[in-house]
Design an enzyme around this catalytic site. Structure first.
Site, PDB file in Angstrom:
ATOM      1  N   PRO A 184       0.842  -1.208   0.000  1.00 31.90           N
ATOM      2  CA  PRO A 184       0.000   0.000   0.000  1.00 31.90           C
ATOM      3  C   PRO A 184       0.874   1.254   0.000  1.00 31.90           C
ATOM      4  O   PRO A 184       1.507   1.586   0.994  1.00 31.90           O
ATOM      5  CB  PRO A 184      -0.805  -0.131   1.298  1.00 31.90           C
ATOM      6  CG  PRO A 184       0.012  -1.017   2.163  1.00 31.90           C
ATOM      7  CD  PRO A 184       0.759  -1.946   1.272  1.00 31.90           C
TER       8      PRO A 184
ATOM      9  N   ASP B 222       5.904   2.185   1.975  1.00 28.13           N
ATOM     10  CA  ASP B 222       5.002   1.055   2.209  1.00 28.13           C
ATOM     11  C   ASP B 222       4.316   1.274   3.556  1.00 28.13           C
ATOM     12  O   ASP B 222       4.958   1.219   4.606  1.00 28.13           O
ATOM     13  CB  ASP B 222       5.807  -0.242   2.207  1.00 28.13           C
ATOM     14  CG  ASP B 222       4.940  -1.488   2.315  1.00 28.13           C
ATOM     15  OD1 ASP B 222       3.772  -1.375   2.729  1.00 28.13           O
ATOM     16  OD2 ASP B 222       5.449  -2.583   1.981  1.00 28.13           O
ATOM     17  N   HIS B 223       3.004   1.509   3.517  1.00 26.20           N
ATOM     18  CA  HIS B 223       2.281   1.858   4.747  1.00 26.20           C
ATOM     19  C   HIS B 223       2.143   0.660   5.693  1.00 26.20           C
ATOM     20  O   HIS B 223       1.743   0.830   6.854  1.00 26.20           O
ATOM     21  CB  HIS B 223       0.900   2.418   4.412  1.00 26.20           C
ATOM     22  CG  HIS B 223       0.449   3.503   5.334  1.00 26.20           C
ATOM     23  ND1 HIS B 223       0.864   3.584   6.641  1.00 26.20           N
ATOM     24  CD2 HIS B 223      -0.374   4.560   5.149  1.00 26.20           C
ATOM     25  CE1 HIS B 223       0.313   4.638   7.220  1.00 26.20           C
ATOM     26  NE2 HIS B 223      -0.440   5.263   6.337  1.00 26.20           N
ATOM     27  N   ARG B 224       2.466  -0.548   5.238  1.00 33.04           N
ATOM     28  CA  ARG B 224       2.485  -1.686   6.157  1.00 33.04           C
ATOM     29  C   ARG B 224       3.667  -1.561   7.120  1.00 33.04           C
ATOM     30  O   ARG B 224       3.603  -2.017   8.270  1.00 33.04           O
ATOM     31  CB  ARG B 224       2.615  -3.003   5.379  1.00 33.04           C
ATOM     32  CG  ARG B 224       1.463  -3.321   4.458  1.00 33.04           C
ATOM     33  CD  ARG B 224       1.761  -4.571   3.650  1.00 33.04           C
ATOM     34  NE  ARG B 224       2.980  -4.415   2.837  1.00 33.04           N
ATOM     35  CZ  ARG B 224       3.508  -5.395   2.096  1.00 33.04           C
ATOM     36  NH1 ARG B 224       2.937  -6.587   2.065  1.00 33.04           N
ATOM     37  NH2 ARG B 224       4.607  -5.158   1.386  1.00 33.04           N
TER      38      ARG B 224
ATOM     39  N   VAL C 185       5.760   1.510   7.327  1.00 33.80           N
ATOM     40  CA  VAL C 185       6.050   2.876   7.744  1.00 33.80           C
ATOM     41  C   VAL C 185       4.743   3.610   8.020  1.00 33.80           C
ATOM     42  O   VAL C 185       3.884   3.724   7.143  1.00 33.80           O
ATOM     43  CB  VAL C 185       6.851   3.617   6.653  1.00 33.80           C
ATOM     44  CG1 VAL C 185       7.196   5.028   7.115  1.00 33.80           C
ATOM     45  CG2 VAL C 185       8.115   2.842   6.283  1.00 33.80           C
TER      46      VAL C 185
END
Length: 466
Positions: free
Chosen positions: A260, A436-438, A440
């Site tokens: 994401p 990567d929002h998973r 960070v």
């Protein structure tokens, strides 16, 4: 009595689990005598152009594939007639290294153990694809067997794979003695249907350059850049999806639909950084080093990572773990004649500014020449793409697969800027950060981008971060 037998060399996995490669050119012809680890072919993987060494010493019996053919890993590409007196010519050792039934391994990892098993000393000679077959010294050079021989027949007749009339002596000479040129130039010549043998090189030592090919063809630059010349009167140009373009497309789709993405932007007054750059270029200790805004920005990224290590990590789906890297392999996106590649500088965080400058110069020169190795294209932990060289201010870069972040550097432009409540003309740059929002969170990504901007706005801020 010396015996001979036929050995097949199967296309090896050239790294990172690549499943296929394209035969660019043969450097040997049927009937040629080759030595162990002699370069016999040039192949193009999805990541790099690689020279293949021979795992055998012997005589070329058959070329199974033509230049331009895409071959799956594990399929035979060339057969050799080798001296069955065995291991002294490299054949026996190559069998031990390569495994079963006529196969041969370029990597040759088990070769040393195999040599020890037969009680022979072994030496692994490095080559452009890792390590070749074991070289064992028997006190005499490898030679073609004479007199009485026992021939083990291959499954198919040992004839050249190239169909049609028999190749002329001139054609065979062209295969074994190819004019000097770089991989991008050879590709351009192939795309334009030009034989390099007909061109006189104007580069150093007679090297054939891109301009030599274009001058010979008489084609316009636009037509020459097309990968497949359009048919006369045609309204479409169709290009096979292969090589770097195929790999890049698959990687970007995987990244876009797996991680994401979040992208944040920050415009920074980099006047102080540009002034620092000018001072360094005039400093005797940096004489001979190529310094650019990318050099300073790369160093700033490495410093900012120290306080924001989550951006230097990887999401391991298979093990359900977050892998935190305690080193930085800094990827630099490079536009090359073969397409977009992202080679990386190993352990960039341990480098001084001068060392980083040298590494960046070598990386870009190697990439543009099409000589980046598969090893340099793997193992990156965070990347930079310099879109400013194209006059672009900002963008939404896609993550390199396996990495948590990528920074896009915009163009440095003069613009009105408020300084001490007064309007002034300053040099500004836009920074784009995708992450990567998973891995960070928004806060972590924002802090990293703010730190990076602070360093570029005032390089003295580095003193507060180290």
């Amino acid at each position: 009595m010396n015996l001979t037998m036929i050995k097949e060399f199967k296309l090896p996995d050239l790294g990172e689990g690549l499943t296929e490669s394209e035969i660019l050119s043969w450097k040997v012809a049927v009937g040629d005598t080759v030595t162990l680890n002699q370069v016999i072919a040039e192949v193009e993987t999805a990541k790099a152009v690689v020279e293949l060494p021979s795992p055998f010493a012997g005589v070329v019996a058959q070329l199974h594939e033509q230049p331009g053919t895409v071959v799956e890993v594990g399929k035979p590409i060339v057969s050799f007639e080798v001296d069955d007196a065995g291991s002294s010519s490299g054949g026996g050792a190559a069998d031990a290294a390569g495994g079963s039934a006529g196969g041969a391994s370029v990597k040759g990892a088990p070769a040393t153990a195999a040599a020890e098993a037969v009680g022979s000393p072994a030496k692994r000679e490095p080559n452009l694809v890792g390590y070749g077959a074991v070289v064992e010294h028997s006190g005499r050079p490898a030679r073609r067997a004479r007199g009485q021989v026992q021939e083990i027949k291959p499954q198919s007749p040992a004839t050249p794979a190239i169909s049609g009339p028999a190749a002329s002596p001139q054609a065979e000479a062209a295969v074994s003695e190819r004019p000097r040129s770089t991989p991008p130039v050879r590709k351009l010549a192939r795309d334009l249907g030009i034989e390099l043998e007909r061109i006189s090189g104007t580069g150093p030592g007679g090297l054939i350059t891109r301009d030599d090919v274009l001058d010979f063809s008489g084609a316009s630059s636009a037509a020459a850049q097309a990968q497949v010349p359009p048919a006369e009167g045609g309204r479409e140009t169709r290009t096979p999806i292969k090589g770097v373009r195929k790999f890049t497309a698959a990687a970007m789709v995987q990244s876009a639909f797996t991680a994401p993405h979040v992208t944040e932007f920050l415009t920074v007054d980099v006047t102080a950084t540009m002034e620092l750059l000018a001072k360094l270029k005039g400093n005797r200790s940096f004489e001979g080093f190529k310094l650019t805004p990318l050099t300073i920005a790369a160093k700033a990224v490495l410093v900012a990572l120290r306080n924001n290590p989550t951006l230097n990590s990887r999401w391991d789906e298979a093990s359900h773990e977050i892998v935190q890297f305690n080193y930085v392999n800094l990827g630099i996106a490079a536009a090359t004649p073969r397409g977009l590649t992202v080679p990386n500088i190993k352990d960039a965080d341990r480098m001084s500014l001068r060392e980083l400058s040298t590494a960046l110069t070598e990386l870009t020169d190697t990439a543009r020449a099409g000589k980046t190795s598969p090893g340099d294209l793997s193992g990156g932990t965070i990347s930079i793409t310099n879109i400013g060289v194209f006059g672009i201010d900002a963008g939404t870069p896609i993550l390199n697969p396996g990495e948590a972040a990528i920074v896009a550097l915009g163009a440095v432009r003069k613009a009105p800027w408020v300084v001490n409540d007064e309007l002034a003309v300053r040099q500004v740059m836009s920074l784009s950060l995708s992450f990567d929002h998973r891995l960070v969170d928004g806060e972590q990504g924002s802090r990293f981008l703010a730190d990076l901007g602070a360093i570029l706005a005032d390089p003295a801020m580095v003193m507060t971060m180290i």
